[in-house]
Enzyme design. Structure first.
Site, PDB file in Angstrom:
ATOM      1  N   LYS A 191       0.865  -1.181   0.000  1.00  0.00           N
ATOM      2  CA  LYS A 191       0.000   0.000   0.000  1.00  0.00           C
ATOM      3  C   LYS A 191       0.898   1.226   0.000  1.00  0.00           C
ATOM      4  O   LYS A 191       1.661   1.451   0.939  1.00  0.00           O
ATOM      5  CB  LYS A 191      -0.898  -0.014   1.234  1.00  0.00           C
ATOM      6  N   LYS A 244      -2.045  -1.515  -4.000  1.00  0.00           N
ATOM      7  CA  LYS A 244      -2.937  -0.353  -3.920  1.00  0.00           C
ATOM      8  C   LYS A 244      -2.128   0.916  -3.953  1.00  0.00           C
ATOM      9  O   LYS A 244      -1.161   1.001  -3.204  1.00  0.00           O
ATOM     10  CB  LYS A 244      -3.713  -0.452  -2.599  1.00  0.00           C
TER      11      LYS A 244
HETATM   12  C1  PBG Z   1      -7.416   3.433   5.515  1.00  0.00           C
HETATM   13  C2  PBG Z   1      -7.673   3.261   4.080  1.00  0.00           C
HETATM   14  C3  PBG Z   1      -7.441   4.200   3.049  1.00  0.00           C
HETATM   15  C4  PBG Z   1      -7.936   3.630   1.901  1.00  0.00           C
HETATM   16  C5  PBG Z   1      -8.424   2.361   2.216  1.00  0.00           C
HETATM   17  N1  PBG Z   1      -8.229   2.147   3.576  1.00  0.00           N
HETATM   18  C6  PBG Z   1      -6.934   5.565   3.077  1.00  0.00           C
HETATM   19  C7  PBG Z   1      -5.650   5.928   3.648  1.00  0.00           C
HETATM   20  O1  PBG Z   1      -4.742   5.114   3.800  1.00  0.00           O
HETATM   21  O2  PBG Z   1      -5.539   7.108   3.948  1.00  0.00           O
HETATM   22  C8  PBG Z   1      -7.936   4.301   0.545  1.00  0.00           C
HETATM   23  C9  PBG Z   1      -9.021   3.897  -0.366  1.00  0.00           C
HETATM   24  C10 PBG Z   1      -9.319   4.821  -1.470  1.00  0.00           C
HETATM   25  O3  PBG Z   1      -8.646   5.855  -1.710  1.00  0.00           O
HETATM   26  O4  PBG Z   1     -10.296   4.523  -2.174  1.00  0.00           O
HETATM   27  N2  PBG Z   1      -6.268   2.876   6.008  1.00  0.00           N
HETATM   28 ZN    ZN Z   2      -5.825   3.729   8.110  1.00  0.00          ZN
END
Ligand code: PBG
Ligand code: ZN
Length: 319
Positions: A191, A244
């Site tokens: 991520k 992601k």
């Molecule tokens: C939270 C989380 C995020 C997303 C999914 N789970 C945001 C972040 O890390 O700030 C992003 C999903 C999206 O942008 O559609 N941990």
């Molecule tokens: Zn988070």
């Protein structure tokens, strides 16, 4: 002469030799459930996406069920936030109640529960904070408690998105100890600290109130490190791994697919909002762009696609 064009001469022939076809059973739709009643609140930065309270969610859940996609990824938005994310592991929290409601009334839908503290903490970070630092090891027991609480509520898959080190192993151990040996973990393994998440933070009300997430989410420049993260999550016994965001990281998806594990991609909020904005301006053909993007994710090697386009795409794939 070698003529590549022979197989392109008509739609039936093109369909016959098409290498990559997206199926709606591969799609997962993210939903936002807010604590309270009578809520259907549009997310301004994500046209077509709403926060729903549980009492108003049937419209949404019925459309997911009838779309033929496999399921949903649930994000809860609690009323009460504190330093240690108490609502995240409260068996009566909004996410837990929503999961129970969905499993009771829509038993065929796969419910994937996002595990992270940022929607539940007063500071909006994904872990415990001391002196403006996000501390890894103190966060693990909280994530584990949250995972067990969500599994108890009926979640079919547990999906940690926090990016703390060692969380897959910690969550696996906690699930096993509590009798959830058969509940799979879908880990957000690679991520990246991406600017593509900003519309989501409006939707989930989870923006950090100081700093950014770069001390725990990955540097977007690091493809090799992404593979090490993925391999480590597999070693910690993740059942499904994830990359992601999707589109800007398809090289990572391609390499990760060689590991031979079930592989998800998250087509994130910013990717969705850019398509919607351009489509609303009449600059692109939304349907064609969405299907092209989903095909690209699958061609790169994804088996599972989490996308805000899922319901539209399911319809378009049938046409
Ligand atoms: C939270 C989380 C995020 C997303 C999914 N789970 C945001 C972040 O890390 O700030 C992003 C999903 C999206 O942008 O559609 N941990
Ligand atoms: Zn988070």
């Amino acid at each position: 002469m070698k003529r590549f064009r022979r197989l392109r001469s008509g739609e039936a022939l093109r369909d016959l030799v098409r290498e990559t076809k997206v199926h709606k059973s591969e799609l997962i739709y993210p939903i936002f459930i807010a604590d309270g009643e009578n809520i259907k609140k549009p997310v301004d930065s994500m046209p077509g996406v709403y926060q729903y309270s549980i009492d108003c969610a049937d419209e949404l859940l019925q459309s997911i069920e009838s779309s033929g996609i496999s399921g949903l990824l649930i994000f809860g938005i609690p009323k009460y936030k504190d330093e240690t994310a108490s609502s995240a592991y409260d068996d009566n929290g909004v996410t837990q109640r929503a999961i129970r409601y969905i499993k009771e009334n829509y038993p065929k839908l796969l419910v994937i529960a996002d595990v992270c503290l940022c929607e539940y903490t007063s500071h909006g970070h994904c872990g415990v904070v001391h002196d403006h630092k996000i501390v890894n090891d103190e966060t693990l027991p909280l994530l584990s408690k949250m995972a067990v609480s969500l599994a108890k509520s009926g979640a079919d898959i547990i999906a940690p998105s926090d990016m703390m080190d060692g969380r897959v192993a910690a969550i696996r151990e906690a699930l096993d100890k509590n009798g959830f040996i058969d509940t799979p973990i879908m880990s957000y393994s690679a991520k990246f600290a991406s600017s593509y998440y900003s519309p989501f933070r409006d939707a989930a009300e989870s923006a950090p109130c100081f700093g950014d997430r770069k001390t725990y989410q990955m540097d977007g420049a690091n493809g090799r490190e992404a593979l090490r993260e993925i391999e480590d999550d597999i070693a910690e016994s993740a059942d499904i791994v994830m990359v992601k965001p999707a589109l800007a990281y398809l090289d990572v998806v391609k390499e990760a697919s060689r590991l031979g594990y079930p592989l998800a991609v998250y087509n994130v909020s910013g990717e969705y909002s850019m398509v919607k904005a351009a489509a609303q301006n009449g600059w692109i053909d939304e349907k064609k762009i969405v299907l092209e993007n989903l095909t690209a994710m699958k061609r790169a090697g994804a088996n599972i696609i989490i996308t805000y386009h899922a319901l539209d795409a399911a319809r378009w794939l049938e046409e």
